[in-house]
Design an enzyme around this catalytic site. Structure first.
Site, mmCIF file in Angstrom:
data_model
loop_
_atom_site.group_PDB
_atom_site.id
_atom_site.type_symbol
_atom_site.label_atom_id
_atom_site.label_comp_id
_atom_site.label_asym_id
_atom_site.label_seq_id
_atom_site.Cartn_x
_atom_site.Cartn_y
_atom_site.Cartn_z
ATOM 1 N N GLY A 93 -0.381 22.957 -9.179
ATOM 2 C CA GLY A 93 -1.454 22.426 -9.960
ATOM 3 C C GLY A 93 -2.651 23.159 -9.705
ATOM 4 N N LYS A 94 -3.646 22.922 -10.210
ATOM 5 C CA LYS A 94 -4.901 23.406 -10.227
ATOM 6 C C LYS A 94 -5.958 22.706 -10.620
ATOM 7 C CE LYS A 94 -6.179 26.985 -7.767
ATOM 8 N NZ LYS A 94 -5.779 27.661 -6.690
ATOM 9 N N SER A 95 -7.197 22.822 -10.152
ATOM 10 C CA SER A 95 -8.437 22.203 -10.550
ATOM 11 C C SER A 95 -9.365 23.350 -10.781
ATOM 12 C CB SER A 95 -9.092 21.229 -9.909
ATOM 13 O OG SER A 95 -8.287 19.901 -9.644
#
Ligand code: NAD
Length: 398
Positions: A93-95
């Site tokens: 995941g990543k933001s």
């Protein structure tokens, strides 16, 4: 990912290919706060889960003026391969928060991070996404996230005083240095002690990598950051340079060597080149100038696909990012596990966990690369894919 290149080397059923070809979930929220007077701070924010088939989506928060949904998507995908390759029980995941961190005072920065938590609270509270620091964010921001959720396992990369792991800050650089040592033994048939190393970037990853390599006896002959760098063929005094960079925020002007440009650094004659700063540092335009025998990708995505082809043709070994900089996510795993179980870990145990995870991953990657006569990047991704396919089967997803 270019699955066409991997398919000859690993069995990926069509349904797995479908699932891995696109992100599982993408969120876009607009963070906004009213600052002083009528000034409104607005920051588009992206959260991407590429795959959660092996566990919660794991990946850092990038706080930068230029970050886009596309960047966040690509970085989330990298996390899927990285966690699968080193066997951490996470997905990818990543933001991305699109805002220049230099434009924020501490009060505004804390308020923005709190807004981020409010916007994605259900993702954090359910444990579906576990963030950490990335470019532009730091342990203190993670402590703010913890303060908003009151659950230590919600976020990793916290300061040791707030449930963080001793050694987490150093972990990525430790792993990069470990990968460099393993690559020298594997491909040059000798230890890294006495070998010449050039490093691009002297932030978290670059500076700790230099420290651990210098401790192992390597000669760090060049370091460069955004504006310029320093070269000394007899080896730079890394502890003096870390102090200088800590005080001044830069490496140029350091008295222990001659000033060089970033382009000079990448073309430096050395045994090991470590791009540990930004994406796309090596491109079709400059890869031919590389004179290192081995490239260790400290940064995420520092070589473009065009650079990759050129380095491969020049028979320069490239240890890919998903292995080389995996020390950070391995340490994050230990921090998350400790938060859930209540156990504590020493710095030495953190480093031990990194070696324990990276050693078999390195061996599997190099073995497949040798058997199939393919690049280390392709081999690493093939190994990761086989782990992902197994998890999908075990979960009856395919
Ligand atoms: P950082 O912000 O601490 O340091 C970045 C360094 O790169 C600084 O020295 C900066 O001056 C330099 N830099 C910036 N732009 C440059 C340019 N155009 N040319 C040359 N140097 C430039 O960041 P970091 O945490 O060290 O991360 C570096 C890379 O490693 C990123 O790609 C990041 O995604 C990746 N990474 C970081 C971690 C981690 O734990 N910090 C983990 C895995 C991967």
């Amino acid at each position: 990912m270019d699955f066409e290149k991997i398919l000859p080397h690993v069995e990926i059923p069509p349904n797995a290919l479908r699932l891995l070809s696109k992100p599982e979930r993408e969120l876009r929220v607009n963070l906004s706060l009213l600052a002083d007077g009528e000034q409104m701070i607005e920051a588009p924010c992206y959260v991407v889960y590429h795959s959660t088939c092996r566990g919660p989506a794991k990946g850092g928060i990038r706080l930068s003026a230029g970050v886009t949904m596309e960047d966040t998507r690509a970085l989330a995908e990298l996390m899927t391969w990285k966690t699968a390759l080193v066997g951490a029980p996470f997905g990818g995941g990543k933001s991305g928060i699109c805002c220049d961190p230099r434009s924020l005072g501490q009060f505004q920065r804390t308020a923005l991070i709190k807004e981020y938590v409010h916007a994605i609270r259900s993702e954090l509270d359910s444990g579906a996404y576990v963030p950490a620091p990335d470019l532009g964010t730091r342990p203190r921001d993670m402590a703010v996230i913890y303060g908003e959720t009151h659950r230590l396992e919600t976020v990793t990369g916290k300061p040791p005083s707030v449930g963080g792991l001793p050694g987490r800050n150093e972990a990525t650089g430790y792993g990069v240095a470990f990968a460099a040592g393993a690559a020298c033994r594997e491909f040059l048939g000798r230890d890294i002690a006495g070998l010449k190393v050039a490093v691009q970037g002297f932030g978290n990853v670059g500076s700790w990598t230099c420290k651990f390599l210098a401790d192992a006896g390597a000669q760090i002959i060049a370091v460069a950051t955004k504006r310029a760098g320093v070269h000394n063929d007899a080896g730079l005094d890394i502890s003096a340079m870390r102090k200088y960079a800590g005080d001044s925020g830069q490496v140029e002007g350091f008295k222990g060597g001659d000033e060089i440009s970033n382009a000079d650094l990448l073309a430096m004659k050395c045994d090991v080149l470590i791009p540990a700063a930004i994406e796309c540092a090596l491109t079709g335009a400059n890869a031919e100038k590389v004179r290192a025998k081995i490239v260790i990708e400290g940064a995420n995505g520092p070589a473009t696909p065009e650079a990759d082809v050129i380095l491969d043709r020049m028979e320069i070994r490239v240890v890919p990012d998903i292995l080389a900089n995996s020390g950070g996510v391995i340490a994050s795993y230990v921090e998350w596990r400790n938060a859930k179980s209540g156990s504590l870990t020493s710095e030495t145990e953190t480093y031990e966990a990194i070696r324990e995870r990276m050693t078999p991953a390195f061996a599997r990657m190099t073995q497949l690369a040798a058997e199939r006569r393919i690049s280390l990047r392709l081999a690493a991704r093939a190994v990761a894919c086989s782990e992902l396919v197994q998890a999908m089967r075990d979960r009856a997803w395919i």
